[in-house]
Design a protein around this motif. Sequence first.
Motif, PDB file in Angstrom:
ATOM      1  N   VAL A 120       0.826  -1.218   0.000  1.00 22.64           N
ATOM      2  CA  VAL A 120       0.000   0.000   0.000  1.00 22.64           C
ATOM      3  C   VAL A 120       0.854   1.259   0.000  1.00 22.64           C
ATOM      4  O   VAL A 120       0.466   2.282  -0.549  1.00 22.64           O
ATOM      5  CB  VAL A 120      -0.951  -0.003   1.219  1.00 22.64           C
ATOM      6  CG1 VAL A 120      -1.762   1.275   1.274  1.00 22.64           C
ATOM      7  CG2 VAL A 120      -1.869  -1.206   1.161  1.00 22.64           C
ATOM      8  N   GLY A 121       2.045   1.172   0.628  1.00 25.47           N
ATOM      9  CA  GLY A 121       2.908   2.345   0.678  1.00 25.47           C
ATOM     10  C   GLY A 121       2.259   3.489   1.417  1.00 25.47           C
ATOM     11  O   GLY A 121       1.896   3.374   2.583  1.00 25.47           O
ATOM     12  N   SER A 122       2.063   4.612   0.715  1.00 24.28           N
ATOM     13  CA  SER A 122       1.452   5.791   1.334  1.00 24.28           C
ATOM     14  C   SER A 122       0.007   6.007   0.911  1.00 24.28           C
ATOM     15  O   SER A 122      -0.597   7.019   1.242  1.00 24.28           O
ATOM     16  CB  SER A 122       2.279   7.044   0.996  1.00 24.28           C
ATOM     17  OG  SER A 122       3.595   6.936   1.512  1.00 24.28           O
ATOM     18  N   GLY A 123      -0.559   5.058   0.158  1.00 27.28           N
ATOM     19  CA  GLY A 123      -1.969   5.146  -0.216  1.00 27.28           C
ATOM     20  C   GLY A 123      -2.242   5.823  -1.543  1.00 27.28           C
ATOM     21  O   GLY A 123      -3.403   6.047  -1.888  1.00 27.28           O
ATOM     22  N   SER A 124      -1.196   6.117  -2.307  1.00 30.40           N
ATOM     23  CA  SER A 124      -1.392   6.782  -3.593  1.00 30.40           C
ATOM     24  C   SER A 124      -2.206   5.927  -4.551  1.00 30.40           C
ATOM     25  O   SER A 124      -3.280   6.327  -5.020  1.00 30.40           O
ATOM     26  CB  SER A 124      -0.032   7.122  -4.213  1.00 30.40           C
ATOM     27  OG  SER A 124      -0.156   7.496  -5.568  1.00 30.40           O
ATOM     28  N   LEU A 125      -1.714   4.726  -4.857  1.00 28.57           N
ATOM     29  CA  LEU A 125      -2.414   3.868  -5.804  1.00 28.57           C
ATOM     30  C   LEU A 125      -3.774   3.446  -5.265  1.00 28.57           C
ATOM     31  O   LEU A 125      -4.739   3.324  -6.020  1.00 28.57           O
ATOM     32  CB  LEU A 125      -1.566   2.646  -6.135  1.00 28.57           C
ATOM     33  CG  LEU A 125      -2.161   1.688  -7.176  1.00 28.57           C
ATOM     34  CD1 LEU A 125      -2.443   2.403  -8.486  1.00 28.57           C
ATOM     35  CD2 LEU A 125      -1.228   0.500  -7.400  1.00 28.57           C
ATOM     36  N   MET A 133     -14.684  -3.562  -4.812  1.00 29.63           N
ATOM     37  CA  MET A 133     -14.000  -4.048  -3.616  1.00 29.63           C
ATOM     38  C   MET A 133     -12.502  -3.922  -3.827  1.00 29.63           C
ATOM     39  O   MET A 133     -11.966  -4.409  -4.820  1.00 29.63           O
ATOM     40  CB  MET A 133     -14.360  -5.515  -3.347  1.00 29.63           C
ATOM     41  CG  MET A 133     -13.750  -6.107  -2.053  1.00 29.63           C
ATOM     42  SD  MET A 133     -11.999  -6.609  -2.197  1.00 29.63           S
ATOM     43  CE  MET A 133     -12.116  -8.026  -3.269  1.00 29.63           C
ATOM     44  N   LEU A 134     -11.844  -3.229  -2.922  1.00 29.90           N
ATOM     45  CA  LEU A 134     -10.384  -3.157  -2.921  1.00 29.90           C
ATOM     46  C   LEU A 134      -9.887  -3.674  -1.584  1.00 29.90           C
ATOM     47  O   LEU A 134     -10.183  -3.095  -0.535  1.00 29.90           O
ATOM     48  CB  LEU A 134      -9.891  -1.721  -3.133  1.00 29.90           C
ATOM     49  CG  LEU A 134      -8.370  -1.533  -3.011  1.00 29.90           C
ATOM     50  CD1 LEU A 134      -7.635  -2.326  -4.087  1.00 29.90           C
ATOM     51  CD2 LEU A 134      -7.987  -0.059  -3.090  1.00 29.90           C
ATOM     52  N   HIS A 135      -9.159  -4.776  -1.621  1.00 33.15           N
ATOM     53  CA  HIS A 135      -8.549  -5.333  -0.411  1.00 33.15           C
ATOM     54  C   HIS A 135      -7.047  -5.109  -0.524  1.00 33.15           C
ATOM     55  O   HIS A 135      -6.392  -5.681  -1.397  1.00 33.15           O
ATOM     56  CB  HIS A 135      -8.864  -6.815  -0.277  1.00 33.15           C
ATOM     57  CG  HIS A 135      -8.555  -7.350   1.088  1.00 33.15           C
ATOM     58  ND1 HIS A 135      -9.015  -8.582   1.539  1.00 33.15           N
ATOM     59  CD2 HIS A 135      -7.839  -6.830   2.135  1.00 33.15           C
ATOM     60  CE1 HIS A 135      -8.589  -8.788   2.773  1.00 33.15           C
ATOM     61  NE2 HIS A 135      -7.867  -7.740   3.148  1.00 33.15           N
ATOM     62  N   SER A 136      -6.528  -4.238   0.321  1.00 29.10           N
ATOM     63  CA  SER A 136      -5.118  -3.861   0.283  1.00 29.10           C
ATOM     64  C   SER A 136      -4.358  -4.538   1.405  1.00 29.10           C
ATOM     65  O   SER A 136      -4.827  -4.585   2.551  1.00 29.10           O
ATOM     66  CB  SER A 136      -4.968  -2.335   0.402  1.00 29.10           C
ATOM     67  OG  SER A 136      -5.681  -1.665  -0.624  1.00 29.10           O
ATOM     68  N   TYR A 137      -3.181  -5.038   1.072  1.00 29.55           N
ATOM     69  CA  TYR A 137      -2.314  -5.702   2.048  1.00 29.55           C
ATOM     70  C   TYR A 137      -1.016  -4.912   2.173  1.00 29.55           C
ATOM     71  O   TYR A 137      -0.401  -4.550   1.168  1.00 29.55           O
ATOM     72  CB  TYR A 137      -1.997  -7.130   1.613  1.00 29.55           C
ATOM     73  CG  TYR A 137      -3.191  -8.048   1.603  1.00 29.55           C
ATOM     74  CD1 TYR A 137      -3.455  -8.890   2.676  1.00 29.55           C
ATOM     75  CD2 TYR A 137      -4.057  -8.078   0.519  1.00 29.55           C
ATOM     76  CE1 TYR A 137      -4.561  -9.746   2.667  1.00 29.55           C
ATOM     77  CE2 TYR A 137      -5.160  -8.915   0.504  1.00 29.55           C
ATOM     78  CZ  TYR A 137      -5.401  -9.747   1.583  1.00 29.55           C
ATOM     79  OH  TYR A 137      -6.494 -10.582   1.561  1.00 29.55           O
ATOM     80  N   TRP A 186     -13.251  -0.226   0.662  1.00 34.50           N
ATOM     81  CA  TRP A 186     -11.846  -0.490   0.990  1.00 34.50           C
ATOM     82  C   TRP A 186     -11.702  -1.316   2.252  1.00 34.50           C
ATOM     83  O   TRP A 186     -12.329  -1.046   3.271  1.00 34.50           O
ATOM     84  CB  TRP A 186     -11.096   0.831   1.176  1.00 34.50           C
ATOM     85  CG  TRP A 186      -9.601   0.682   1.173  1.00 34.50           C
ATOM     86  CD1 TRP A 186      -8.863  -0.200   0.454  1.00 34.50           C
ATOM     87  CD2 TRP A 186      -8.658   1.481   1.893  1.00 34.50           C
ATOM     88  NE1 TRP A 186      -7.517  -0.013   0.675  1.00 34.50           N
ATOM     89  CE2 TRP A 186      -7.368   1.005   1.556  1.00 34.50           C
ATOM     90  CE3 TRP A 186      -8.790   2.551   2.784  1.00 34.50           C
ATOM     91  CZ2 TRP A 186      -6.201   1.572   2.079  1.00 34.50           C
ATOM     92  CZ3 TRP A 186      -7.634   3.115   3.301  1.00 34.50           C
ATOM     93  CH2 TRP A 186      -6.357   2.632   2.958  1.00 34.50           C
ATOM     94  N   GLN A 187     -10.867  -2.342   2.165  1.00 31.34           N
ATOM     95  CA  GLN A 187     -10.450  -3.117   3.330  1.00 31.34           C
ATOM     96  C   GLN A 187      -8.930  -3.149   3.353  1.00 31.34           C
ATOM     97  O   GLN A 187      -8.290  -3.446   2.343  1.00 31.34           O
ATOM     98  CB  GLN A 187     -10.999  -4.545   3.252  1.00 31.34           C
ATOM     99  CG  GLN A 187     -10.605  -5.422   4.439  1.00 31.34           C
ATOM    100  CD  GLN A 187     -11.154  -6.841   4.334  1.00 31.34           C
ATOM    101  OE1 GLN A 187     -11.961  -7.138   3.448  1.00 31.34           O
ATOM    102  NE2 GLN A 187     -10.726  -7.719   5.216  1.00 31.34           N
ATOM    103  N   LEU A 188      -8.334  -2.837   4.501  1.00 30.95           N
ATOM    104  CA  LEU A 188      -6.882  -2.774   4.647  1.00 30.95           C
ATOM    105  C   LEU A 188      -6.437  -3.805   5.672  1.00 30.95           C
ATOM    106  O   LEU A 188      -6.913  -3.816   6.804  1.00 30.95           O
ATOM    107  CB  LEU A 188      -6.464  -1.367   5.090  1.00 30.95           C
ATOM    108  CG  LEU A 188      -4.982  -1.114   5.357  1.00 30.95           C
ATOM    109  CD1 LEU A 188      -4.141  -1.398   4.121  1.00 30.95           C
ATOM    110  CD2 LEU A 188      -4.765   0.333   5.823  1.00 30.95           C
ATOM    111  N   THR A 189      -5.527  -4.687   5.260  1.00 27.95           N
ATOM    112  CA  THR A 189      -5.012  -5.735   6.129  1.00 27.95           C
ATOM    113  C   THR A 189      -3.511  -5.555   6.305  1.00 27.95           C
ATOM    114  O   THR A 189      -2.788  -5.377   5.312  1.00 27.95           O
ATOM    115  CB  THR A 189      -5.289  -7.137   5.540  1.00 27.95           C
ATOM    116  OG1 THR A 189      -6.705  -7.356   5.492  1.00 27.95           O
ATOM    117  CG2 THR A 189      -4.641  -8.231   6.386  1.00 27.95           C
TER     118      THR A 189
END
Length: 300
Positions: free
Chosen positions: A115-120, A133-137, A162-165
């Motif tokens: 995910v880095g800093s959330g840009s993409l 649905m975006l699941h970011s790891y 958005w879901q962030l894991t």
Amino acid sequence: MSEPTGAARRRGPFKVGDQVQLTDPKGRHYTFTLEAGKNFHTHKGSFPHDELIGAPEGSVVRTTGNVAYLALRPLLPDYVLSMPRGAAVVYPKDAGQIIAFADIFPGARVVEAGVGSGSLSSFLLRAIGDQGMLHSYERREDFAEIAQQNVERYFGGPHPAWQLTVGDLQDNLSDTDVDRVILDMLAPWECLEAVSKALVPGGILCCYVATTTQLARTVESIREIGCFNEPTAWETMIRNWHIEGLAVRPDHRMIGHTGFLLTARRLADGVEPPMRRRRPAKGAYGEDYAGPNADGGSGR
């Protein structure tokens, strides 16, 4: 029908809580958040925030030093370049390529690793909309916290899609029937087995890597796993132009190499990829080449 998340922050007169991007006569940008009763200070004087609150976007304000500033809402490319960073951001030129060539569509089910800093993440969320649905790891908790703050600041709060894991994708991936997978990480080849099981037939894998050794290792690993078509790899560069009367020339500076992108599509289960027509030149791999996953192979 309610507006998509964040849409109300993109139109209408300026209001309290909006982000404003000022442009000075030399083209320099200054970004701040509107607060009632506050003043914006520059080395060329100041002006009250109240002067912009209720004014239409595209207004011009003057400081106490009589310097004019153009006031606009920052575009998403502007925002991601000025937001707080934990890790390096995916530049807008690469994010645009990912949105286009990974074919990110409204309602898509997307998995993102790194995910880095959330840009993409911000670009992806805006493309898939509230029904996607975006699941970011993200393996680093500190990066995940910064990314969450940046994404929520842009959209004005949590995004429903958005879901962030926090954790490694290959150890935590439980998503199925995924349309797209975006890997922005040091060793995307380590995740190929996991993402190949999550992707639907015809789904797209898109990898973003920084170096030629990472690129070569990833491509060879995709070929070796045998459930994707032949990958396509490229990079993009941006060069602005100076236009002043008859003086039309390229700028001396440009946004050059930031990273390589590659895409490949998931084949149907049990299908072998067609043989490549163009064989590698003799010696292209070297006499001692033992495959991308051999000990000491490129990319380690």
